[in-house]
Design a protein around this motif. Structure first.
Motif, short mmCIF file in Angstrom:
data_model
loop_
_atom_site.label_atom_id
_atom_site.label_comp_id
_atom_site.label_asym_id
_atom_site.label_seq_id
_atom_site.Cartn_x
_atom_site.Cartn_y
_atom_site.Cartn_z
N UNK A 249 -73.55 114.29 9.26
CA UNK A 249 -72.69 114.37 10.45
C UNK A 249 -73.43 114.74 11.74
N UNK A 250 -74.36 115.70 11.68
CA UNK A 250 -75.03 116.13 12.92
C UNK A 250 -75.92 115.00 13.47
N UNK B 38 -67.23 106.22 16.18
CA UNK B 38 -68.16 106.55 15.08
C UNK B 38 -69.11 105.38 14.82
N UNK B 39 -70.42 105.62 14.82
CA UNK B 39 -71.32 104.55 14.36
C UNK B 39 -71.18 104.43 12.85
N UNK C 95 -83.94 109.30 14.30
CA UNK C 95 -82.70 109.79 13.67
C UNK C 95 -82.66 109.40 12.19
N UNK C 96 -83.19 108.22 11.84
CA UNK C 96 -83.27 107.84 10.42
C UNK C 96 -84.13 108.88 9.69
N UNK D 179 -74.28 109.76 20.57
CA UNK D 179 -74.56 110.05 21.98
C UNK D 179 -75.72 109.19 22.48
N UNK D 180 -76.71 108.91 21.63
CA UNK D 180 -77.81 108.01 22.03
C UNK D 180 -77.26 106.65 22.46
N UNK D 181 -76.24 106.17 21.75
CA UNK D 181 -75.69 104.84 22.03
C UNK D 181 -74.48 104.90 22.97
N UNK D 182 -74.21 106.08 23.54
CA UNK D 182 -73.09 106.25 24.47
C UNK D 182 -71.76 105.83 23.87
#
Ligand SMILES: Cc1cc2nc3c(=O)[nH]c(=O)nc-3n(C[C@H](O)[C@H](O)[C@H](O)COP(=O)(O)O)c2cc1C
Length: 287
Positions: free
Chosen positions: A245-246, A261-262, A123-124, A253-256
């Motif tokens: 944002x995407x 907001x992360x 994701x990074x 969702x990866x971190x449930x």
């Protein structure tokens, strides 16, 4: 204010492309407020931080019993260390001590290490690729790079090339080098190397998605960064995963995280120090 300080956003220094809703601007106020509070207490002042919001926050500075601890001693040592680390792991006790600092401000610190880091790295890289494909992002970043020590000292702000391990050069040549060598492939490879050399990654999640929550995330990060410094650990942000944002939605969702907001993402590990960022003088930022 006779017995306190108002810490307020300076919207003239917004970075609208990378930070369109001013999340990082407010988080940085939280970082500053936390260091101020810790330093005030060490100097025999209360350093209490009042309720935070869109106007910023207020720190009260009334005489109090001095409290000097490891976090205060770490203030001049702390830095964002943008280099490859030594690949060693943290013990679960070390992870727990760091995460507890975030809890002080009601912020959850989620740790991932080993194979569980790979999806965050993806994701990074996804975020970094989107950003570097955006000419407005590259132009904004270029504006904040300080290509040599004299320019960094003159402005007292921005991202000094040497802190990222890049060569310094006169400004005109620095810009030419930046345009020639700032490329998606090598940048993504660098982030992969840096992240895989780290012990793991923390993601911070504040209880509310508003300026108060963003400030809390900044305060939590600052405590964790200072505690890490006191423990001989380094850290560096990899916020590309929360700036688009995407991509941020994918991280959530990866971190449930459901609707949460992360806020901030950073890697932790062990490494020698890097050159330091410069600061504007207090009189340039206080009135
Ligand atoms: C809220 C916030 C977000 C940041 N995000 C990033 C980031 O994604 N990547 C990065 O290299 N630095 C990031 N930075 C780090 C700043 O560039 C750094 O703190 C600044 O250069 C001052 O350097 P120092 O913290 O080492 O003293 C961020 C800082 C703050 C306060």
């Amino acid at each position: 204010m006779a017995d306190g300080l108002a810490i307020a956003p300076d919207f003239s220094r917004r970075t609208p492309v990378v930070d369109p809703d001013d999340h990082h601007l407010y988080a940085s106020l939280g970082c500053a407020a936390e260091s101020l509070s810790i330093a005030a207490r060490a100097r025999g002042l209360s350093g209490e931080i009042g309720e935070a919001g869109a106007e910023g926050l207020i720190a009260t500075l009334r005489p109090a019993q001095p409290e000097i601890g490891a976090l205060f001693a770490a203030i001049p040592e702390r830095q964002c260390t943008r280099s490859a680390y030594d690949g060693t792991r943290l013990t679960s006790e070390e992870v727990g001590v760091l995460a507890a600092e975030a809890k002080v401000h009601g912020v959850t610190a989620i740790w991932r290490e080993g194979a569980a880091v790979e999806p965050i790295l993806d994701l990074v890289i996804a975020g970094n690729t989107r950003q570097m494909e955006n000419p407005a992002f590259v132009a904004e970043l270029r504006k904040w790079i300080r290509f040599n020590g004299a320019q960094a000292a003159r402005t007292g702000d921005g991202l000094y090339a040497a802190v990222s391990g890049n060569p310094t050069a006169p400004e005109t040549i620095g810009r030419i080098l930046f345009d020639a060598f700032f490329r998606i492939g090598p940048e993504n490879d660098k982030y992969a190397r840096h992240i895989r050399s780290s012990a793991g990654i923390f993601t911070l999640v504040a209880p509310s998605n508003d300026p108060a929550g963003w400030i809390a995330a900044g305060r939590a990060y600052q405590r964790m960064a200072l505690r890490a410094t006191a423990m001989g650990l380094r850290n560096a942000f990899v916020n590309q995963s929360v700036e688009e944002p995407a991509v941020r939605a994918d991280l959530a969702s990866l971190l449930d995280l459901d609707e949460m907001r992360p806020n901030l993402v950073f890697r932790v590990g062990r490494a020698p120090p890097m050159p330091r960022s410069l600061r504007r003088l207090p009189e340039a930022v206080m009135n």
